[in-house]
Scaffold this active site. Structure first.
Site, PDB file in Angstrom:
ATOM      1  N   PRO A 149       0.825  -1.211   0.000  1.00  0.00           N
ATOM      2  CA  PRO A 149       0.000   0.000   0.000  1.00  0.00           C
ATOM      3  C   PRO A 149       0.861   1.264   0.000  1.00  0.00           C
ATOM      4  O   PRO A 149       1.937   1.272   0.590  1.00  0.00           O
ATOM      5  CB  PRO A 149      -0.811  -0.114   1.290  1.00  0.00           C
ATOM      6  CG  PRO A 149      -0.150  -1.149   2.116  1.00  0.00           C
ATOM      7  CD  PRO A 149       0.649  -2.021   1.206  1.00  0.00           C
ATOM      8  N   HIS A 150       0.396   2.291  -0.691  1.00  0.00           N
ATOM      9  CA  HIS A 150       1.099   3.568  -0.741  1.00  0.00           C
ATOM     10  C   HIS A 150       0.130   4.638  -1.194  1.00  0.00           C
ATOM     11  O   HIS A 150      -0.972   4.327  -1.638  1.00  0.00           O
ATOM     12  CB  HIS A 150       2.301   3.499  -1.694  1.00  0.00           C
ATOM     13  CG  HIS A 150       1.961   3.042  -3.070  1.00  0.00           C
ATOM     14  ND1 HIS A 150       1.857   1.703  -3.390  1.00  0.00           N
ATOM     15  CD2 HIS A 150       1.670   3.710  -4.202  1.00  0.00           C
ATOM     16  CE1 HIS A 150       1.539   1.590  -4.669  1.00  0.00           C
ATOM     17  NE2 HIS A 150       1.400   2.796  -5.193  1.00  0.00           N
TER      18      HIS A 150
END
Lengths: 94, 143
Positions: free
Chosen positions: B63-64
């Site tokens: 995730p980012h």
């Protein structure tokens, strides 16, 4: 020859994919220009082929160029097996 | 290039779903001063809006969010879930390892991402991280 690599945000995985493709192509003696973009900017980009994760590639079905779908972005063997035939085909076509 | 510390690793984390696992990985970035809470919300929002594109490999998610949404320094956190969760990816579910990434511009974190990818490509190291490691020290020792 130009490739556009695509990820959800154009922030990380597309650039990682681009670097892997360029290094694989180079090992086979091909020079590939490239650009890493997010999904929103990818549509309609002028290039010879696109590469995206399997999740994203479904969104690119309207593109006029071939879109290669990668399941495991960490697997260089998968990338090589899917990308090299396309690079060789495009190269022969000139 | 990969600066992982004990504060950025958590093993056998309980997460009830994908969002919860993103929040828990993101919380480590917040705790260590690498991102603010808004960045964690942005990662969750990105996942909900764009879908499971953050699933990069079987059982692994990165995730980012965009740097301008609250990233303070480049960094990565790593959590291993006690029970895998489904992210909705066509081939790579369920997810056991969640590595939350943050970077302050669109290029500085690429070396970090490459370093992380190189570790996770190494089957022995991946096995330690995914299965056999029982302590954070064990993970730090192979990185």
């Amino acid at each position: 020859m130009k490739v556009v690599t695509v990820c959800g945000m154009g922030f990380g995985t597309s650039l990682m994919l681009l670097m892997d493709i360029q290094s694989i192509a180079k090992n086979h003696g091909y020079e590939v220009q490239g650009e890493a973009v997010d999904l929103g900017s990818a549509k309609g980009k002028v290039c010879d082929f696109m590469v995206a994760s399997s999740e994203i590639s479904a969104e690119l079905s309207d593109e006029s160029v071939e879109v290669i779908s990668i399941n495991n972005l960490l697997d260089k063997d998968e990338i090589e097996a899917k990308v090299m035939p396309v690079i060789q085909k495009l190269h022969q076509r000139g | 290039m990969l600066t992982l510390t004990e504060g950025l690793i958590e093993l056998d984390v309980k997460a009830k779903d994908a969002e919860d696992s993103i929040r828990k990985a993101g919380q480590l970035l917040v705790n260590e001063g690498l991102a603010d809470q808004g960045y964690v919300d942005a990662m969750v929002k990105g996942f909900k809006e764009v879908g499971p594109y953050i699933v990069v490999a079987p059982n692994i998610a990165f995730p980012h969010a965009r740097p301008e949404l609250g990233a303070k320094e480049k960094g990565v956190s790593l959590i291993r879930l006690s029970q895998p969760v489904v992210f909705g990816h066509p081939t790579n579910d369920p997810i056991t390892l969640v590595c939350a990434l943050c970077g302050t511009d669109s290029t500085s974190h690429i070396q970090m991402l490459q370093a992380l990818a190189d570790i996770l490509r190494d089957e022995e190291k991946l096995n330690v991280i995914m299965n056999t490691a029982t302590s954070k020290e064990e993970i730090l020792s192979i990185i």
